[in-house]
Scaffold this motif. Structure first.
Motif, PDB file in Angstrom:
ATOM      1  N   MET A  56      -3.834   3.836  -0.615  1.00  0.00           N
ATOM      2  CA  MET A  56      -2.468   3.838  -1.081  1.00  0.00           C
ATOM      3  C   MET A  56      -1.999   2.389  -1.144  1.00  0.00           C
ATOM      4  O   MET A  56      -2.251   1.611  -0.237  1.00  0.00           O
ATOM      5  N   VAL A  57      -1.308   2.050  -2.217  1.00  0.00           N
ATOM      6  CA  VAL A  57      -0.831   0.695  -2.442  1.00  0.00           C
ATOM      7  C   VAL A  57       0.660   0.751  -2.694  1.00  0.00           C
ATOM      8  O   VAL A  57       1.147   1.638  -3.393  1.00  0.00           O
ATOM      9  N   MET A  58       1.391  -0.195  -2.146  1.00  0.00           N
ATOM     10  CA  MET A  58       2.832  -0.280  -2.378  1.00  0.00           C
ATOM     11  C   MET A  58       3.067  -1.298  -3.489  1.00  0.00           C
ATOM     12  O   MET A  58       2.788  -2.482  -3.323  1.00  0.00           O
ATOM     13  N   GLU A  59       3.518  -0.836  -4.638  1.00  0.00           N
ATOM     14  CA  GLU A  59       3.816  -1.706  -5.770  1.00  0.00           C
ATOM     15  C   GLU A  59       5.317  -1.972  -5.797  1.00  0.00           C
ATOM     16  O   GLU A  59       6.102  -1.025  -5.744  1.00  0.00           O
ATOM     17  N   PRO A  60       5.739  -3.236  -5.899  1.00  0.00           N
ATOM     18  CA  PRO A  60       7.167  -3.564  -5.842  1.00  0.00           C
ATOM     19  C   PRO A  60       8.007  -2.877  -6.915  1.00  0.00           C
ATOM     20  O   PRO A  60       9.116  -2.429  -6.649  1.00  0.00           O
ATOM     21  N   GLU A  61       7.477  -2.750  -8.132  1.00  0.00           N
ATOM     22  CA  GLU A  61       8.258  -2.176  -9.227  1.00  0.00           C
ATOM     23  C   GLU A  61       8.229  -0.654  -9.256  1.00  0.00           C
ATOM     24  O   GLU A  61       9.121  -0.032  -9.821  1.00  0.00           O
ATOM     25  N   VAL A  62       7.204  -0.056  -8.655  1.00  0.00           N
ATOM     26  CA  VAL A  62       6.976   1.382  -8.815  1.00  0.00           C
ATOM     27  C   VAL A  62       7.132   2.151  -7.512  1.00  0.00           C
ATOM     28  O   VAL A  62       7.617   3.268  -7.507  1.00  0.00           O
ATOM     29  N   GLY A  63       6.706   1.591  -6.414  1.00  0.00           N
ATOM     30  CA  GLY A  63       6.672   2.296  -5.138  1.00  0.00           C
ATOM     31  C   GLY A  63       5.229   2.557  -4.743  1.00  0.00           C
ATOM     32  O   GLY A  63       4.333   1.810  -5.122  1.00  0.00           O
ATOM     33  N   GLU A  64       4.995   3.637  -4.030  1.00  0.00           N
ATOM     34  CA  GLU A  64       3.645   3.940  -3.551  1.00  0.00           C
ATOM     35  C   GLU A  64       2.777   4.541  -4.664  1.00  0.00           C
ATOM     36  O   GLU A  64       3.203   5.457  -5.358  1.00  0.00           O
ATOM     37  N   VAL A  65       1.568   4.011  -4.785  1.00  0.00           N
ATOM     38  CA  VAL A  65       0.621   4.464  -5.796  1.00  0.00           C
ATOM     39  C   VAL A  65      -0.735   4.673  -5.117  1.00  0.00           C
ATOM     40  O   VAL A  65      -1.188   3.833  -4.349  1.00  0.00           O
ATOM     41  N   ILE A  66      -1.372   5.804  -5.420  1.00  0.00           N
ATOM     42  CA  ILE A  66      -2.716   6.086  -4.924  1.00  0.00           C
ATOM     43  C   ILE A  66      -3.685   5.882  -6.085  1.00  0.00           C
ATOM     44  O   ILE A  66      -3.453   6.392  -7.184  1.00  0.00           O
ATOM     45  N   PHE A  67      -4.758   5.136  -5.838  1.00  0.00           N
ATOM     46  CA  PHE A  67      -5.798   4.933  -6.838  1.00  0.00           C
ATOM     47  C   PHE A  67      -7.032   5.714  -6.422  1.00  0.00           C
ATOM     48  O   PHE A  67      -7.428   5.690  -5.265  1.00  0.00           O
ATOM     49  N   GLU A  68      -7.641   6.405  -7.399  1.00  0.00           N
ATOM     50  CA  GLU A  68      -8.878   7.137  -7.166  1.00  0.00           C
ATOM     51  C   GLU A  68      -9.902   6.653  -8.186  1.00  0.00           C
ATOM     52  O   GLU A  68      -9.622   6.637  -9.387  1.00  0.00           O
ATOM     53  N   LEU A  69     -11.067   6.216  -7.711  1.00  0.00           N
ATOM     54  CA  LEU A  69     -12.130   5.730  -8.581  1.00  0.00           C
ATOM     55  C   LEU A  69     -13.319   6.689  -8.501  1.00  0.00           C
ATOM     56  O   LEU A  69     -13.789   7.002  -7.410  1.00  0.00           O
ATOM     57  N   VAL A  70     -13.785   7.150  -9.673  1.00  0.00           N
ATOM     58  CA  VAL A  70     -14.920   8.068  -9.745  1.00  0.00           C
ATOM     59  C   VAL A  70     -15.919   7.487 -10.733  1.00  0.00           C
ATOM     60  O   VAL A  70     -15.581   7.222 -11.889  1.00  0.00           O
ATOM     61  N   ARG A  71     -17.160   7.309 -10.269  1.00  0.00           N
ATOM     62  CA  ARG A  71     -18.200   6.747 -11.126  1.00  0.00           C
ATOM     63  C   ARG A  71     -18.994   7.857 -11.797  1.00  0.00           C
ATOM     64  O   ARG A  71     -19.348   8.854 -11.169  1.00  0.00           O
TER      65      ARG A  71
END
Length: 61
Positions: A1-16
């Motif tokens: 989970m990443v806190m982006e200043p303009e958006v708020g909390e964002v979860i990134f999921e990477l699938v290969r």
């Protein structure tokens, strides 16, 4: 989970999948999800693209 200043909390999921990578960005507050596809060698670039798509999708709401 990443806190982006303009958006708020964002979860990134990477699938290969072979030589490709799917990056999904999920906005925690709304549950809105967007995806970006690209080469597996560029995960950070795909995160930037997915975040930009998420910002556009949130602005369109």
């Amino acid at each position: 989970m990443v806190m982006e200043p303009e958006v708020g909390e964002v979860i990134f999921e990477l699938v290969r999948n072979g030589p490709y990578l799917k990056c999904s960005a999920i906005h925690v507050a709304t549950g809105l999800e967007v995806s970006a596809f690209g080469p597996a060698a560029e995960p950070e670039g795909l995160k930037r693209i997915a975040l930009a798509k998420l910002k556009r999708a949130l602005a369109a709401r």
